[in-house]
Design an enzyme around this catalytic site. Sequence first.
Site, PDB file in Angstrom:
ATOM      1  N   LYS A 137       0.830  -1.203   0.000  1.00  0.00           N
ATOM      2  CA  LYS A 137       0.000   0.000   0.000  1.00  0.00           C
ATOM      3  C   LYS A 137       0.869   1.258   0.000  1.00  0.00           C
ATOM      4  O   LYS A 137       1.937   1.293   0.621  1.00  0.00           O
ATOM      5  CB  LYS A 137      -0.895  -0.047   1.244  1.00  0.00           C
ATOM      6  CG  LYS A 137      -1.981   0.985   1.347  1.00  0.00           C
ATOM      7  CD  LYS A 137      -2.820   0.678   2.593  1.00  0.00           C
ATOM      8  CE  LYS A 137      -3.912   1.680   2.853  1.00  0.00           C
ATOM      9  NZ  LYS A 137      -4.701   1.324   4.058  1.00  0.00           N
TER      10      LYS A 137
ATOM     11  N   SER B 166      -9.397   1.181   3.678  1.00  0.00           N
ATOM     12  CA  SER B 166      -8.679   2.053   2.763  1.00  0.00           C
ATOM     13  C   SER B 166      -7.653   1.312   1.894  1.00  0.00           C
ATOM     14  O   SER B 166      -7.070   1.902   0.987  1.00  0.00           O
ATOM     15  CB  SER B 166      -7.946   3.148   3.557  1.00  0.00           C
ATOM     16  OG  SER B 166      -6.986   2.586   4.452  1.00  0.00           O
TER      17      SER B 166
ATOM     18  N   SER C  61      -9.647  -1.341   7.566  1.00  0.00           N
ATOM     19  CA  SER C  61      -9.016  -1.088   6.274  1.00  0.00           C
ATOM     20  C   SER C  61      -8.260  -2.264   5.677  1.00  0.00           C
ATOM     21  O   SER C  61      -7.809  -2.191   4.532  1.00  0.00           O
ATOM     22  CB  SER C  61      -8.086   0.122   6.377  1.00  0.00           C
ATOM     23  OG  SER C  61      -8.835   1.300   6.521  1.00  0.00           O
TER      24      SER C  61
END
Length: 561
Positions: A144, A225, A249
Amino acid sequence: MRSSLSRREFVALSAAGAAAAAGAPSDAMAAATGATTARGATARGDTAHGSTMPAPDGALPREDALFEKSVSELGAMMARGELTARALTERYLQRMRAMDKQGPSLNAVIELNPDAAAIADALDAERKAGHVRGPLHGIPVLIKDNIDSADQLHTTAGSLALASSRPLQDAFIVQRLRAAGAVLLGKTNLSEWANYRSTRSTSGWSGRGGLTRNPYVLDRNCSGSSSGTGAAIAADFATVGIGTETDGSIISPSSICGLVGIKPTVGLWSRAGIIPISASQDTAGPMARSVADAAAMLGALTGVDARDAATQGSAAHATADYTAFLKASGLRGARVGVARAQAGFNPDVDRALDEAIAAMKDAGAVIIDPASLPTPASLGAAETTVLDFEFKSGLNAYLASRGASVAVKSLAELIAWNEGAKEREMPWFGQEIFIRSQKSGPLTAKKYLEARAACLRLTRTQGIDAVMTKHRLDAIILPSNQPAWTTDLLNGDHFTGGDTTYASVAGYPSITVPMGTVHRLPVGLSFIGRAWSEGTLIALAFAFEQATQARRSPEYVATLG
């Protein structure tokens, strides 16, 4: 999924590796990953139909001989000389070129690592010399874009405000990833600032990366997320990925994208070098297509880190090999509680939950139903207070670590920068959370300390610990998510169900595993437990996964109806 290569496929992949090593275009790899329509099974009971969204040439890359191969399968192929890390890296890069910015245009990857091929070559040379670092040796990974890597990649949390600078050192888990022999392919898109900028945000959108699309139904949301990691691993852009979580997330995008996701106990993995929201809740974790792959990644990245005091507690609990807990009999005799109060938000999800419970009973589990977690109205407000205080403190410290080249050096400067770049950074939603957090005081403030104490009392003492003690449980299960909602940039996200807050606020581990689909959209089952119980949860999750085989590959449907 086929278990072995045909002779033609082996020759094609070997040729691709040789071409790549020579610096030539990988035409052989293109042949090995050539184009036919993607295939994905539809779960029993699904009746909705959708129109497929083909690539520009009318086809998606076909399921080649390496399609959805596991960490252990790929490692075994490399050990036998049937595959190289370079050929595997080229294969994933080809797939991303065909599907991320064209074809279904998932937009899951925000930046590719220009050093990936060279890293793969060096790892192949090590293997040839007889040195294999471990199960991740030569395995391509996506991470990420809020995790620092001191290389040619940027780390921006999806924000253009950080796009002009690079971190000065690797995050601890990236150091561990490199030491384990993984190939860092690139960074994935995310909900900007890990979805802690606005109360009206759209998951999977960032100013730098744009919108990530759900590979199962393209106009649906990936949640967040860790949206890009979810979409990328579901689409087989890498073997495994890494997401981060403050509250949901990892678990939510994993479940919505048909993946296994592990949110570890806070402190099992270091957070140093990860753009923060909350010192008390943040953690990174693996996102994968199987429990086995997630377990392989989990153990490789543990370790005590002087830059993160929370990891000190892991010394007596962590193991370097969580695959030892992969037992198909793991549910036999286990006491599993059903958090019924955390279900009931969707009748189709409830049916999937009941089928999952029946499967666990058949596998020998003792089911306690209900064993619900309490639902105190005060928990949400207390968590918000804690996050606002910790975000301001943590982000200011992180930005200071980025050196002189970073454009913003505090939350206050970031707010001002966004105001000056509204058209690019805030076309769809604002920065209400940033402004609210900026008003917070120091971490010694009475308001913060009282809120943090309430969070621990409600989620630990009166929550997970109380329920598990009362019913003598090994784990608590609950639905991970609602079916994915339609993305709406104008109005923001539309959550209707799924509870990740208890484990997140407590800092306790949770694992989501696919439990079925609702009209082609994946839904997951979460296993949560006490601190440092990852091994127990992995055993239960693996046994459930093996008993149900509920995961289905994406079909890249344009829309439902």
